[in-house]
Design a protein around this motif. Structure first.
Motif, PDB file in Angstrom:
ATOM      1  N   THR A  53       0.844  -1.202   0.000  1.00 39.53           N
ATOM      2  CA  THR A  53       0.000   0.000   0.000  1.00 39.53           C
ATOM      3  C   THR A  53       0.875   1.247   0.000  1.00 39.53           C
ATOM      4  O   THR A  53       1.805   1.373   0.790  1.00 39.53           O
ATOM      5  CB  THR A  53      -0.922   0.046   1.236  1.00 39.53           C
ATOM      6  OG1 THR A  53      -0.136   0.001   2.435  1.00 39.53           O
ATOM      7  CG2 THR A  53      -1.892  -1.114   1.238  1.00 39.53           C
ATOM      8  N   TYR A  55       0.777   5.027   0.736  1.00 35.24           N
ATOM      9  CA  TYR A  55      -0.088   5.829   1.598  1.00 35.24           C
ATOM     10  C   TYR A  55      -0.502   7.173   1.019  1.00 35.24           C
ATOM     11  O   TYR A  55      -1.545   7.691   1.375  1.00 35.24           O
ATOM     12  CB  TYR A  55       0.625   6.038   2.937  1.00 35.24           C
ATOM     13  CG  TYR A  55      -0.160   6.794   3.981  1.00 35.24           C
ATOM     14  CD1 TYR A  55      -1.276   6.224   4.581  1.00 35.24           C
ATOM     15  CD2 TYR A  55       0.230   8.060   4.390  1.00 35.24           C
ATOM     16  CE1 TYR A  55      -1.991   6.908   5.548  1.00 35.24           C
ATOM     17  CE2 TYR A  55      -0.481   8.746   5.363  1.00 35.24           C
ATOM     18  CZ  TYR A  55      -1.581   8.166   5.941  1.00 35.24           C
ATOM     19  OH  TYR A  55      -2.275   8.840   6.902  1.00 35.24           O
ATOM     20  N   VAL A  61      -1.805   0.609  -4.847  1.00 39.60           N
ATOM     21  CA  VAL A  61      -1.152  -0.608  -4.367  1.00 39.60           C
ATOM     22  C   VAL A  61      -0.202  -1.081  -5.457  1.00 39.60           C
ATOM     23  O   VAL A  61      -0.610  -1.254  -6.612  1.00 39.60           O
ATOM     24  CB  VAL A  61      -2.184  -1.708  -4.041  1.00 39.60           C
ATOM     25  CG1 VAL A  61      -1.488  -3.043  -3.780  1.00 39.60           C
ATOM     26  CG2 VAL A  61      -3.034  -1.302  -2.850  1.00 39.60           C
ATOM     27  N   PRO A  79      -4.259   4.622   1.727  1.00 39.97           N
ATOM     28  CA  PRO A  79      -4.309   3.198   2.107  1.00 39.97           C
ATOM     29  C   PRO A  79      -3.192   2.847   3.094  1.00 39.97           C
ATOM     30  O   PRO A  79      -2.065   3.327   2.957  1.00 39.97           O
ATOM     31  CB  PRO A  79      -4.112   2.474   0.782  1.00 39.97           C
ATOM     32  CG  PRO A  79      -3.327   3.439  -0.055  1.00 39.97           C
ATOM     33  CD  PRO A  79      -3.823   4.801   0.338  1.00 39.97           C
ATOM     34  N   ILE A  82      -3.186  -3.965   5.010  1.00 36.50           N
ATOM     35  CA  ILE A  82      -3.523  -4.843   3.885  1.00 36.50           C
ATOM     36  C   ILE A  82      -3.449  -6.287   4.367  1.00 36.50           C
ATOM     37  O   ILE A  82      -2.589  -6.640   5.181  1.00 36.50           O
ATOM     38  CB  ILE A  82      -2.583  -4.586   2.687  1.00 36.50           C
ATOM     39  CG1 ILE A  82      -2.983  -5.394   1.455  1.00 36.50           C
ATOM     40  CG2 ILE A  82      -1.131  -4.832   3.072  1.00 36.50           C
ATOM     41  CD1 ILE A  82      -2.263  -4.965   0.173  1.00 36.50           C
ATOM     42  N   VAL A  93      -7.724  -3.965   1.484  1.00 36.16           N
ATOM     43  CA  VAL A  93      -6.907  -2.779   1.758  1.00 36.16           C
ATOM     44  C   VAL A  93      -7.717  -1.775   2.566  1.00 36.16           C
ATOM     45  O   VAL A  93      -8.811  -1.370   2.150  1.00 36.16           O
ATOM     46  CB  VAL A  93      -6.436  -2.111   0.448  1.00 36.16           C
ATOM     47  CG1 VAL A  93      -5.612  -0.866   0.747  1.00 36.16           C
ATOM     48  CG2 VAL A  93      -5.637  -3.091  -0.401  1.00 36.16           C
ATOM     49  N   ASP A  95      -8.469   1.707   3.472  1.00 38.84           N
ATOM     50  CA  ASP A  95      -8.267   3.052   2.895  1.00 38.84           C
ATOM     51  C   ASP A  95      -8.657   4.099   3.938  1.00 38.84           C
ATOM     52  O   ASP A  95      -9.836   4.449   4.076  1.00 38.84           O
ATOM     53  CB  ASP A  95      -9.107   3.218   1.630  1.00 38.84           C
ATOM     54  CG  ASP A  95      -8.784   2.175   0.571  1.00 38.84           C
ATOM     55  OD1 ASP A  95      -7.598   1.912   0.351  1.00 38.84           O
ATOM     56  OD2 ASP A  95      -9.724   1.635  -0.038  1.00 38.84           O
TER      57      ASP A  95
END
Length: 206
Positions: A53, A55, A61, A79, A82, A93, A95
């Motif tokens: 992920t 961020y 991803v 995100p 995971i 994921v 978010d």
């Protein structure tokens, strides 16, 4: 950790990269450029890929095969956590900025669903004993429980203040959640908190 090659994948938040460590020699054998501010990482045994992920608010991803990025998937904003669900082969994921969980089909590397959860979801863990995914909602002091069979939220569990980390213990089937502002760990059995354990200040990872 990727058991197919013995490598460990480390997300480097400040350098937008993933370091690959060979567990046989404990040396870095590769540094892979991914998206902006990588945080979470998960292994998918069905295809052998690593999912990372990124961020940064645009939300992506990165999909890694060995030491190569083979795809970039757009998800929700910010995100973080995971997890891989072995019962359906999907990747989930958290978010944070979208208050939702993106569901990725590892066979096609596409998002097939977006599940609304609590505010600012951070951590996520899969429980193979019941097929549920547990999502820590930092801003609402709760854990959302997703049934992987239907991709719907079946429960919202009140825990401590500002939950962050979450892990599954296969020896007893319990879920453990770190509550950052409470200095505690909530112990969940199914959808019920059965214990609260006091730990050190500002607990995060577990």
């Amino acid at each position: 950790y990727d058991p197919s090659n013995g490598f460990l994948y480390v997300t480097n938040y400040a350098t937008d990269s993933v370091s690959v460590i060979d567990g046989a020699t404990n040396t870095v054998i590769a540094t892979i450029t991914v998206g902006i501010e990588p945080v979470g990482v998960a292994y998918d045994p069905s295809n052998g890929y690593i999912y990372v992920t990124n961020y940064w608010y645009s939300g992506t991803v990165s999909v890694i095969d060995g030491t190569t990025v083979i795809a970039t998937i757009t998800v929700g904003s910010w995100p973080e956590g995971i997890a891989y669900d072995s019962s359906n082969g999907y990747i989930y994921v958290a978010d944070s900025g979208s208050d939702s969980v993106s569901v990725i089909n590892g066979a096609t590397n596409t998002v097939i669903a977006n599940i609304p959860v609590g505010q600012w979801p951070v951590g996520i863990a899969y429980d193979p004993s019941n097929g549920y995914l547990y999502v820590t909602n930092y801003a609402t002091d709760s854990v959302s429980v997703i049934d992987g069979a239907t991709n719907t939220v079946i429960a919202n569990i009140t825990v401590g203040i500002e939950p962050v980390g979450v892990a599954y213990d296969p020896s007893n089937g319990y879920i453990y959640v770190t509550n950052y502002d409470s200095g505690t760990v909530s112990v969940i059995d199914g959808t019920t908190v059965i214990a609260t354990i006091t730990v050190g200040g500002d607990p995060m990872g577990i």
